[in-house]
Design a protein around this motif. Structure first.
Motif, PDB file in Angstrom:
ATOM      1  N   PRO A 154       0.792  -1.236   0.000  1.00  0.00           N
ATOM      2  CA  PRO A 154       0.000   0.000   0.000  1.00  0.00           C
ATOM      3  C   PRO A 154       0.826   1.289   0.000  1.00  0.00           C
ATOM      4  CG  PRO A 154      -0.873  -1.557   1.601  1.00  0.00           C
ATOM      5  CD  PRO A 154       0.446  -2.107   1.117  1.00  0.00           C
ATOM      6  N   ALA A 155       2.111   1.189   0.283  1.00  0.00           N
ATOM      7  CA  ALA A 155       2.977   2.365   0.247  1.00  0.00           C
ATOM      8  C   ALA A 155       3.483   2.666  -1.159  1.00  0.00           C
ATOM      9  CB  ALA A 155       4.165   2.173   1.190  1.00  0.00           C
ATOM     10  N   ASP A 156       3.212   1.777  -2.108  1.00  0.00           N
ATOM     11  CA  ASP A 156       3.698   1.910  -3.486  1.00  0.00           C
ATOM     12  C   ASP A 156       2.525   2.202  -4.419  1.00  0.00           C
ATOM     13  OD1 ASP A 156       4.736   1.638  -6.048  1.00  0.00           O
ATOM     14  OD2 ASP A 156       5.729  -0.282  -5.635  1.00  0.00           O
ATOM     15  N   LEU A 157       2.460   3.436  -4.907  1.00  0.00           N
ATOM     16  CA  LEU A 157       1.361   3.843  -5.785  1.00  0.00           C
ATOM     17  C   LEU A 157       1.319   3.062  -7.097  1.00  0.00           C
ATOM     18  CD1 LEU A 157       1.359   7.728  -5.334  1.00  0.00           C
ATOM     19  CD2 LEU A 157      -0.324   6.086  -4.481  1.00  0.00           C
ATOM     20  N   SER A 158       2.439   2.539  -7.526  1.00  0.00           N
ATOM     21  CA  SER A 158       2.458   1.835  -8.814  1.00  0.00           C
ATOM     22  C   SER A 158       1.748   0.490  -8.758  1.00  0.00           C
ATOM     23  CB  SER A 158       3.889   1.658  -9.310  1.00  0.00           C
ATOM     24  OG  SER A 158       4.590   0.712  -8.526  1.00  0.00           O
ATOM     25  N   VAL A 159       1.510  -0.035  -7.556  1.00  0.00           N
ATOM     26  CA  VAL A 159       0.835  -1.337  -7.428  1.00  0.00           C
ATOM     27  C   VAL A 159      -0.446  -1.257  -6.610  1.00  0.00           C
ATOM     28  CG1 VAL A 159       2.986  -2.634  -7.707  1.00  0.00           C
ATOM     29  CG2 VAL A 159       2.197  -2.034  -5.397  1.00  0.00           C
ATOM     30  N   THR A 160      -0.904  -0.031  -6.318  1.00  0.00           N
ATOM     31  CA  THR A 160      -2.030   0.137  -5.400  1.00  0.00           C
ATOM     32  C   THR A 160      -3.118   1.018  -5.983  1.00  0.00           C
ATOM     33  OG1 THR A 160      -0.537  -0.059  -3.519  1.00  0.00           O
ATOM     34  CG2 THR A 160      -2.691   0.925  -3.082  1.00  0.00           C
ATOM     35  N   GLU A 161      -4.346   0.581  -5.810  1.00  0.00           N
ATOM     36  CA  GLU A 161      -5.533   1.389  -6.126  1.00  0.00           C
ATOM     37  C   GLU A 161      -6.291   1.569  -4.810  1.00  0.00           C
ATOM     38  OE1 GLU A 161      -8.193   3.522  -8.569  1.00  0.00           O
ATOM     39  OE2 GLU A 161      -6.281   2.637  -9.141  1.00  0.00           O
ATOM     40  N   ARG A 162      -6.422   2.817  -4.375  1.00  0.00           N
ATOM     41  CA  ARG A 162      -7.152   3.098  -3.145  1.00  0.00           C
ATOM     42  C   ARG A 162      -8.635   3.253  -3.446  1.00  0.00           C
ATOM     43  NH1 ARG A 162      -2.272   4.165  -1.678  1.00  0.00           N
ATOM     44  NH2 ARG A 162      -1.785   3.990   0.542  1.00  0.00           N
ATOM     45  N   VAL A 163      -9.463   2.710  -2.558  1.00  0.00           N
ATOM     46  CA  VAL A 163     -10.913   2.838  -2.660  1.00  0.00           C
ATOM     47  C   VAL A 163     -11.418   3.356  -1.323  1.00  0.00           C
ATOM     48  CG1 VAL A 163     -13.102   1.645  -3.045  1.00  0.00           C
ATOM     49  CG2 VAL A 163     -11.058   0.956  -4.332  1.00  0.00           C
ATOM     50  N   LEU A 164     -12.060   4.509  -1.379  1.00  0.00           N
ATOM     51  CA  LEU A 164     -12.669   5.116  -0.191  1.00  0.00           C
ATOM     52  C   LEU A 164     -14.168   4.880  -0.271  1.00  0.00           C
ATOM     53  CD1 LEU A 164     -12.820   7.061   2.274  1.00  0.00           C
ATOM     54  CD2 LEU A 164     -12.799   8.935   0.644  1.00  0.00           C
ATOM     55  N   THR A 165     -14.703   4.165   0.707  1.00  0.00           N
ATOM     56  CA  THR A 165     -16.130   3.873   0.763  1.00  0.00           C
ATOM     57  C   THR A 165     -16.749   4.680   1.891  1.00  0.00           C
ATOM     58  OG1 THR A 165     -15.693   1.621  -0.002  1.00  0.00           O
ATOM     59  CG2 THR A 165     -17.857   2.040   0.986  1.00  0.00           C
ATOM     60  N   ILE A 166     -17.866   5.349   1.575  1.00  0.00           N
ATOM     61  CA  ILE A 166     -18.619   6.119   2.567  1.00  0.00           C
ATOM     62  C   ILE A 166     -19.978   5.451   2.721  1.00  0.00           C
ATOM     63  CG2 ILE A 166     -19.543   8.373   3.200  1.00  0.00           C
ATOM     64  CD1 ILE A 166     -17.417   9.572   1.232  1.00  0.00           C
ATOM     65  N   MET A 167     -20.311   5.111   3.967  1.00  0.00           N
ATOM     66  CA  MET A 167     -21.523   4.321   4.219  1.00  0.00           C
ATOM     67  C   MET A 167     -22.205   4.765   5.500  1.00  0.00           C
ATOM     68  SD  MET A 167     -19.518   0.932   5.511  1.00  0.00           S
ATOM     69  CE  MET A 167     -18.009   1.424   4.687  1.00  0.00           C
ATOM     70  N   ARG A 168     -23.475   4.448   5.597  1.00  0.00           N
ATOM     71  CA  ARG A 168     -24.172   4.580   6.872  1.00  0.00           C
ATOM     72  C   ARG A 168     -23.656   3.468   7.788  1.00  0.00           C
ATOM     73  NH1 ARG A 168     -28.736   7.891   6.941  1.00  0.00           N
ATOM     74  NH2 ARG A 168     -29.314   8.668   4.883  1.00  0.00           N
TER      75      ARG A 168
END
Length: 108
Positions: free
Chosen positions: A90-104
């Motif tokens: 997760p510290a390497d942007l070249s191998v990571t896709e971040r997903v932010l989920t907002i939920m109740r």
């Protein structure tokens, strides 16, 4: 910089800007009107109430917000670039896709 600090910095940058990954809202969050969604997004972007209790790994990847009489959670997950597996680093942007989920909270 150690890996935890790098992941924390990347998570913070993404959460504060919604740039550098994908932002997903759940069906429950989508029931908010547009103005309320924007207000909730601003609260997520400005969240800084991290403690040892709610951020035990120091990665700034989860938060809980009271809003409009309810509770909402946001969560950042780090996947591989194909969104199939967890990121190998997760510290390497070249191998990571971040997903932010907002939920109740009740959708968690």
């Amino acid at each position: 910089m150690d890996k935890t600090a790098k992941v924390r910095d990347l998570n913070d940058a993404f959460r504060r800007s919604f740039v550098g990954g994908r932002v997903v809202i759940t069906n429950g969050t989508d029931t908010l009107n547009d103005a309320d969604k924007l207000a909730l997004f601003d609260l997520v972007k400005g969240f800084d109430a991290f403690t040892a209790d709610n951020d035990p790994h120091g990665e700034h990847d989860f938060g809980s917000i009271a809003f409009k009489g309810g509770r909402f959670f946001w969560k950042i997950d780090c996947y591989d670039r194909n969104l199939i597996y967890h990121s190998p680093d997760p510290a390497d942007l070249s191998v990571t896709e971040r997903v932010l989920t907002i939920m109740r909270a009740e959708e968690y």
